[in-house]
Design a protein around this motif. Structure first.
Motif, PDB file in Angstrom:
ATOM      1  N   GLN A   1       3.002   0.997 -11.987  1.00  0.00           N
ATOM      2  CA  GLN A   1       3.690   1.544 -10.821  1.00  0.00           C
ATOM      3  C   GLN A   1       2.798   2.519 -10.059  1.00  0.00           C
ATOM      4  O   GLN A   1       2.804   2.546  -8.831  1.00  0.00           O
ATOM      5  N   VAL A   2       2.033   3.315 -10.780  1.00  0.00           N
ATOM      6  CA  VAL A   2       1.117   4.260 -10.136  1.00  0.00           C
ATOM      7  C   VAL A   2       0.040   3.501  -9.366  1.00  0.00           C
ATOM      8  O   VAL A   2      -0.289   3.844  -8.221  1.00  0.00           O
ATOM      9  N   GLU A   3      -0.508   2.463  -9.958  1.00  0.00           N
ATOM     10  CA  GLU A   3      -1.526   1.661  -9.279  1.00  0.00           C
ATOM     11  C   GLU A   3      -0.946   0.958  -8.053  1.00  0.00           C
ATOM     12  O   GLU A   3      -1.588   0.891  -7.004  1.00  0.00           O
ATOM     13  N   ALA A   4       0.271   0.445  -8.192  1.00  0.00           N
ATOM     14  CA  ALA A   4       0.920  -0.226  -7.060  1.00  0.00           C
ATOM     15  C   ALA A   4       1.185   0.771  -5.934  1.00  0.00           C
ATOM     16  O   ALA A   4       0.972   0.462  -4.753  1.00  0.00           O
ATOM     17  N   HIS A   5       1.622   1.960  -6.289  1.00  0.00           N
ATOM     18  CA  HIS A   5       1.885   2.989  -5.277  1.00  0.00           C
ATOM     19  C   HIS A   5       0.590   3.409  -4.593  1.00  0.00           C
ATOM     20  O   HIS A   5       0.544   3.586  -3.368  1.00  0.00           O
ATOM     21  N   SER A   6      -0.468   3.552  -5.360  1.00  0.00           N
ATOM     22  CA  SER A   6      -1.773   3.911  -4.798  1.00  0.00           C
ATOM     23  C   SER A   6      -2.285   2.812  -3.863  1.00  0.00           C
ATOM     24  O   SER A   6      -2.805   3.097  -2.774  1.00  0.00           O
ATOM     25  N   LEU A   7      -2.130   1.574  -4.278  1.00  0.00           N
ATOM     26  CA  LEU A   7      -2.549   0.448  -3.446  1.00  0.00           C
ATOM     27  C   LEU A   7      -1.736   0.391  -2.157  1.00  0.00           C
ATOM     28  O   LEU A   7      -2.285   0.170  -1.074  1.00  0.00           O
ATOM     29  N   PHE A   8      -0.439   0.632  -2.273  1.00  0.00           N
ATOM     30  CA  PHE A   8       0.426   0.622  -1.095  1.00  0.00           C
ATOM     31  C   PHE A   8       0.022   1.729  -0.120  1.00  0.00           C
ATOM     32  O   PHE A   8      -0.031   1.509   1.095  1.00  0.00           O
ATOM     33  N   ASN A   9      -0.284   2.920  -0.630  1.00  0.00           N
ATOM     34  CA  ASN A   9      -0.722   4.023   0.236  1.00  0.00           C
ATOM     35  C   ASN A   9      -2.034   3.702   0.936  1.00  0.00           C
ATOM     36  O   ASN A   9      -2.207   3.993   2.119  1.00  0.00           O
ATOM     37  N   SER A  10      -2.965   3.112   0.215  1.00  0.00           N
ATOM     38  CA  SER A  10      -4.244   2.760   0.844  1.00  0.00           C
ATOM     39  C   SER A  10      -4.051   1.669   1.895  1.00  0.00           C
ATOM     40  O   SER A  10      -4.700   1.681   2.938  1.00  0.00           O
ATOM     41  N   MET A  11      -3.128   0.740   1.643  1.00  0.00           N
ATOM     42  CA  MET A  11      -2.847  -0.301   2.635  1.00  0.00           C
ATOM     43  C   MET A  11      -2.204   0.300   3.885  1.00  0.00           C
ATOM     44  O   MET A  11      -2.502  -0.120   5.004  1.00  0.00           O
ATOM     45  N   GLN A  12      -1.342   1.292   3.708  1.00  0.00           N
ATOM     46  CA  GLN A  12      -0.726   1.957   4.858  1.00  0.00           C
ATOM     47  C   GLN A  12      -1.777   2.687   5.689  1.00  0.00           C
ATOM     48  O   GLN A  12      -1.762   2.621   6.920  1.00  0.00           O
ATOM     49  N   LYS A  13      -2.685   3.387   5.020  1.00  0.00           N
ATOM     50  CA  LYS A  13      -3.750   4.095   5.740  1.00  0.00           C
ATOM     51  C   LYS A  13      -4.627   3.115   6.503  1.00  0.00           C
ATOM     52  O   LYS A  13      -5.008   3.360   7.647  1.00  0.00           O
ATOM     53  N   THR A  14      -4.944   2.003   5.865  1.00  0.00           N
ATOM     54  CA  THR A  14      -5.757   0.982   6.521  1.00  0.00           C
ATOM     55  C   THR A  14      -5.039   0.423   7.739  1.00  0.00           C
ATOM     56  O   THR A  14      -5.648   0.244   8.798  1.00  0.00           O
TER      57      THR A  14
END
Length: 98
Positions: free
Chosen positions: A5-18
Motif C-alpha cells: 500500500q505504501v508503494e502504491a501510494h508513493s507511485l500514485f503521488n509520483s504519477m500525480q506530480k508527473t
C-alpha cells in the motif's frame, strides 16, 4: 498500511506530480492566440507611431520602416520556433526519465 500500500501510494503521488507537470507543459505550448496577440500589438504600435510621427508614412522612410518590421518579425518567429523545438526535445528526454 503494509508495504504494498505504501508503494502504491508513493507511485500514485509520483504519477500525480508527473501529470501536473505535463499539464503545465502543454499549457505553455505556443498557440494561435499568442500569434494573433503579437500581430495585433505590432499593428497597434505601428498605428501609434504613425499617429505621433506622421512623417514616417512618407515613402522613403516607410519602406525602411516596413523592412525593419518584417525583419524583426521573422527573426522573432524563427527564434521562438527554435526555442520551442529545444523545449520539446528536452521534454522527450525527460519523459523517458520520469
Amino acid at each position: 498500511m503494509n508495504k504494498d500500500q505504501v508503494e502504491a501510494h508513493s507511485l500514485f503521488n509520483s504519477m500525480q506530480k508527473t501529470q501536473v507537470l505535463l499539464d503545465e507543459f502543454e499549457k505553455l505550448r505556443p498557440n494561435w492566440k499568442g500569434s494573433i496577440i503579437r500581430f495585433a500589438s505590432m499593428l497597434l504600435g505601428m498605428a501609434f507611431i504613425l499617429f505621433m510621427y506622421p512623417e514616417v508614412a512618407q515613402p522613403p522612410v516607410s519602406y525602411v520602416f516596413l523592412i525593419l518590421i518584417f525583419g524583426m518579425n521573422s527573426e522573432l518567429h524563427s527564434e521562438s520556433k527554435r526555442i520551442n523545438k529545444r523545449i520539446d526535445a528536452l521534454h522527450k528526454l525527460l519523459k523517458d526519465d520520469v
